[in-house]
Design an enzyme around this catalytic site. Structure first.
Site, PDB file in Angstrom:
ATOM      1  N   ASP A  30       0.810  -1.226   0.113  1.00 23.44           N
ATOM      2  CA  ASP A  30      -0.016  -0.069  -0.112  1.00 23.44           C
ATOM      3  C   ASP A  30       0.724   1.368   0.026  1.00 23.44           C
ATOM      4  OD1 ASP A  30      -2.525   1.477   0.093  1.00 23.44           O
ATOM      5  OD2 ASP A  30      -2.638   0.735   1.978  1.00 23.44           O
ATOM      6  N   ASP A  31       0.883   1.991  -1.087  1.00 21.33           N
ATOM      7  CA  ASP A  31       1.888   3.032  -1.297  1.00 21.33           C
ATOM      8  C   ASP A  31       3.532   2.646  -1.163  1.00 21.33           C
ATOM      9  OD1 ASP A  31      -0.588   4.353  -1.007  1.00 21.33           O
ATOM     10  OD2 ASP A  31       0.035   5.453   0.803  1.00 21.33           O
ATOM     11  N   ARG A  73      -6.704  -0.542  -7.430  1.00 17.06           N
ATOM     12  CA  ARG A  73      -6.898  -2.013  -6.957  1.00 17.06           C
ATOM     13  C   ARG A  73      -8.057  -2.165  -7.885  1.00 17.06           C
ATOM     14  NH1 ARG A  73      -4.508  -2.842  -1.613  1.00 17.06           N
ATOM     15  NH2 ARG A  73      -3.056  -1.078  -1.415  1.00 17.06           N
ATOM     16  N   LYS A 122      -6.037  -5.334   2.694  1.00 19.79           N
ATOM     17  CA  LYS A 122      -7.056  -4.298   2.295  1.00 19.79           C
ATOM     18  C   LYS A 122      -7.693  -4.518   0.999  1.00 19.79           C
ATOM     19  CE  LYS A 122      -6.379   0.689   1.818  1.00 19.79           C
ATOM     20  NZ  LYS A 122      -5.521   1.821   1.556  1.00 19.79           N
ATOM     21  N   HIS A 124     -10.784  -2.532  -0.398  1.00 24.05           N
ATOM     22  CA  HIS A 124     -11.105  -1.281  -0.750  1.00 24.05           C
ATOM     23  C   HIS A 124     -11.514  -0.974  -1.900  1.00 24.05           C
ATOM     24  CE1 HIS A 124      -9.212   3.143   0.224  1.00 24.05           C
ATOM     25  NE2 HIS A 124     -10.266   2.883   0.778  1.00 24.05           N
ATOM     26  N   HIS A 173       1.731   2.109   4.214  1.00 23.74           N
ATOM     27  CA  HIS A 173       0.596   3.399   4.255  1.00 23.74           C
ATOM     28  C   HIS A 173       1.086   4.134   5.418  1.00 23.74           C
ATOM     29  CE1 HIS A 173      -2.832   5.906   3.952  1.00 23.74           C
ATOM     30  NE2 HIS A 173      -3.122   5.237   2.455  1.00 23.74           N
ATOM     31  N   ASP A 265       0.186  -0.325  -5.084  1.00 24.72           N
ATOM     32  CA  ASP A 265      -1.225   0.139  -5.857  1.00 24.72           C
ATOM     33  C   ASP A 265      -0.530   1.326  -6.314  1.00 24.72           C
ATOM     34  OD1 ASP A 265      -0.674   1.249  -3.595  1.00 24.72           O
ATOM     35  OD2 ASP A 265      -2.877   1.565  -2.897  1.00 24.72           O
ATOM     36  N   ASN A 266       0.195   2.394  -5.889  1.00 24.80           N
ATOM     37  CA  ASN A 266       0.367   3.561  -6.568  1.00 24.80           C
ATOM     38  C   ASN A 266       1.841   4.179  -5.756  1.00 24.80           C
ATOM     39  OD1 ASN A 266      -2.334   4.235  -4.363  1.00 24.80           O
ATOM     40  ND2 ASN A 266      -0.094   4.792  -3.648  1.00 24.80           N
ATOM     41  N   ARG A 274       2.048   9.906  -4.649  1.00 23.38           N
ATOM     42  CA  ARG A 274       0.631   9.252  -4.789  1.00 23.38           C
ATOM     43  C   ARG A 274      -0.358  10.603  -5.214  1.00 23.38           C
ATOM     44  NH1 ARG A 274      -1.538   7.534   0.766  1.00 23.38           N
ATOM     45  NH2 ARG A 274      -1.769  10.026   0.926  1.00 23.38           N
TER      46      ARG A 274
END
Ligand SMILES: *[C@@H]1O[C@H](CO)[C@@H](O)[C@H](O)[C@H]1NC(C)=O
Ligand SMILES: *[C@@H]1O[C@H](CO)[C@@H](O)[C@H](O)[C@H]1NC(C)=O
Ligand SMILES: *[C@@H]1O[C@H](CO)[C@@H](O)[C@H](O)[C@H]1NC(C)=O
Ligand SMILES: *[C@@H]1O[C@H](CO)[C@@H](O)[C@H](O)[C@H]1NC(C)=O
Length: 492
Positions: A30-31, A73, A122, A124, A173, A265-266, A274
């Site tokens: 995540d990030d 996602r 996650k 989301h 994250h 994801d990013n 991000r």
């Protein structure tokens, strides 16, 4: 891993009638960024990622098609860009975005073929009927820190079953916005100190601010360095979690029949990262381990996270179905990585929102030579999300700017907030994307060429924003068979 053998034994018949058990483990951070020896960071220790990389293809040019959590996602799981699948922004809370009910996602397609699907961490994305998993331990029914950051809990969960398994860590994250008591990146959560709880499998690694590597897009100041040091500690939990998950794969004798993908994801939650389509927001780590692969390979092939669906469908020998979405036929624009070549290729991206209040539509095309960004609502200031806004790094930039101190940053807030409609970067000479050549006559041919690539992709993916910002798309009623961009005569 995957003890429950009645459901997990999925066999795929190849054309040679040989039976192979084939599984997929998709690990998404995540990030997460490039804070790893795999990508040349010597400081942030990632022994488990290094180990995975030692028997994987290490992609040096992988890009998300959108730098925002839920939208990304949704593209990872549907293979369709956010403007096509409908997940325009974040899914949870007031943001409330969802994909269209008709979208045929990867877990749904696999389920149809009797492949057991699981998600830990996650999720989301929604709605549930579009992204159904047979087995789910996500934030919808659990604490996100337990299923996304407690690596001991994650280890226990992956033992359970399935197999397309999507392990979506919540690390690394930020959490200064939601759980400041655990530190800016939840780097204290479960470290055994008073009030932090204990994650038995985690051995926290600490870093000194003076030792971190400050990427070019972050200001080199004591505050930013401290922020990065906290990020590294959280990355160590992610890394050890990946180690545990891979160990479970071994324990249950699936290391030789499971495709493993690792990505994020990013971009990282720092300026230009991000929510941006500059490379710090768009470039992702990407490892692909094919069973029996024992050596590492470095690949410069351009990869899009939109390639994940075609790759996994290819692995399971499943065709993508023919269907329409909002009246237009759907086709995947990503490629299977099993058929990837190093020849010229464009990757594309499409961003509309992050939080519901952050409308800032952008479209992008990138290849090894150029990047073209189209900022559709370029007259608006670029928005900042709640989580990043209160981060020490961004507050430091604000304070220094307001106090008229040297920011030590490669941009200033004015040019960060106010962007031109078209940004063209000649990446070969300008990898930091600092010199916009969109108005340079020397590059007018390149500008036209990349506008053409972008427009074609928008057409192929039925982008409702195709006429923005100069026109209005009319495509129903008398325009049904002949959709048109009609000019707004707004001077653009
Ligand atoms: C993490 O999970 C383990 C096993 O389920 C549990 O014993 C431990 O208390 C959890 N740690 C935290 C910090 O919640
Ligand atoms: C997987 O392959 C490796 C290398 O060929 C071998 O040493 C190992 O025993 C295999 N594991 C299983 C469960 O078959
Ligand atoms: C920014 O300035 C405010 C007001 O002076 C102060 O409270 C805050 O601690 C500063 N933050 C940072 C990260 O420098
Ligand atoms: C910000 O940087 C740009 C160059 O990109 C410069 O033209 C502008 O004057 C700067 N603005 C401020 C407020 O420093």
């Amino acid at each position: 891993m995957f003890l429950c053998s009645s459901v997990l034994l999925l066999f795929v018949f190849t054309t040679f009638n040989v039976v192979y058990a084939k599984n997929v483990l998709l690990i998404v951070s995540d990030d997460g960024g490039f804070e790893s020896q795999v990508y040349g960071n010597p400081v942030c220790k990632t022994p488990h990622l290094n180990e995975l990389a030692s028997k994987s293809t290490i992609f040096q040019n992988a890009y998300t098609s959108v730098s925002s959590c839920s939208p990304s996602r949704s593209t990872i799981l549907s293979g369709l860009p956010q403007h096509q699948n409908g997940m325009y922004g974040l899914h949870q809370g007031v943001h409330h975005f969802n994909s269209f009910d008709q979208v045929r996602s990867l877990p749904a397609l696999l389920k149809q073929e009797n492949i057991h699907t699981g998600i830990i961490g996650k999720k989301h994305v929604g709605p549930e009927n579009v992204y159904p998993f047979d087995f789910a331990y996500t934030e919808e029914t659990n604490s996100i820190n337990q299923v996304g950051r407690n690596i001991t809990r994650i280890k226990e969960l992956v033992r359970n079953k399935p197999f397309f398994l999507y392990v979506a860590f919540h690390d690394p994250h930020r959490c200064g916005h939601t759980n400041p008591e655990y530190g800016e990146f939840c780097e204290k959560f479960g470290n055994g100190e008073e009030g932090m709880g204990l994650i038995p499998d985690w051995k926290p690694v600490h870093y000194k601010p003076e030792d971190v590597v400050v990427p070019y897009f972050i200001q080199d100041t004591p505050i930013a360095r401290k922020d990065i040091a906290a990020q590294y500690t959280t990355l160590s939990r992610l890394d050890q979690g990946i180690g545990l998950v891979l160990q479970e794969l071994k324990n249950f004798k699936h290391e030789n029949d499971t495709l493993v993908i690792y990505t994020s994801d990013n971009g990282i939650p720092f300026p230009s990262g991000r929510t941006n389509l500059y490379d710090p927001g768009m470039a992702e780590p990407f490892l692909l381990h094919i069973p029996q692969q024992t050596e590492s390979k470095v690949s410069n092939t351009l990869v899009s996270l939109l390639d994940i669906v075609p790759t996994i469908l290819d692995w399971f020998i499943i065709d993508y179905p023919d269907y329409d979405l909002n009246g237009s036929p759907v086709m995947l624009t990503g490629n299977s990585l099993f058929r990837a070549s190093e020849s010229f290729r464009n990757v594309f991206g499409s961003h509309n929102l992050h939080e519901a209040t952050m409308y800032y539509p952008m479209r992008v095309v990138r290849n090894p030579y150029f990047k073209l960004i189209h900022n559709l609502n370029f007259k608006m200031p670029f928005p900042i999300d709640q989580d990043f806004f209160i981060s020490p790094t961004f507050q430091d930039l604000l304070n220094r700017t307001v106090g008229k101190l040297d920011t030590h940053w490669y941009k200033n807030l004015t040019n960060y907030y106010y962007r031109p409609e078209w940004e063209l970067y000649y990446l070969k000479k300008d990898p930091k994307e600092l010199k916009n050549v969109a108005n340079d006559v020397l590059f007018s041919g390149d500008l036209a060429e990349h506008k053409y690539y972008l427009r074609n992709w928008q057409l192929n993916t039925n982008d409702p924003w195709i006429c923005s910002p100069s026109g209005v798309l009319e495509n129903t009623g008398r325009f049904k068979d002949d959709p048109q961009c009609l000019s707004l005569h707004n001077g653009l």
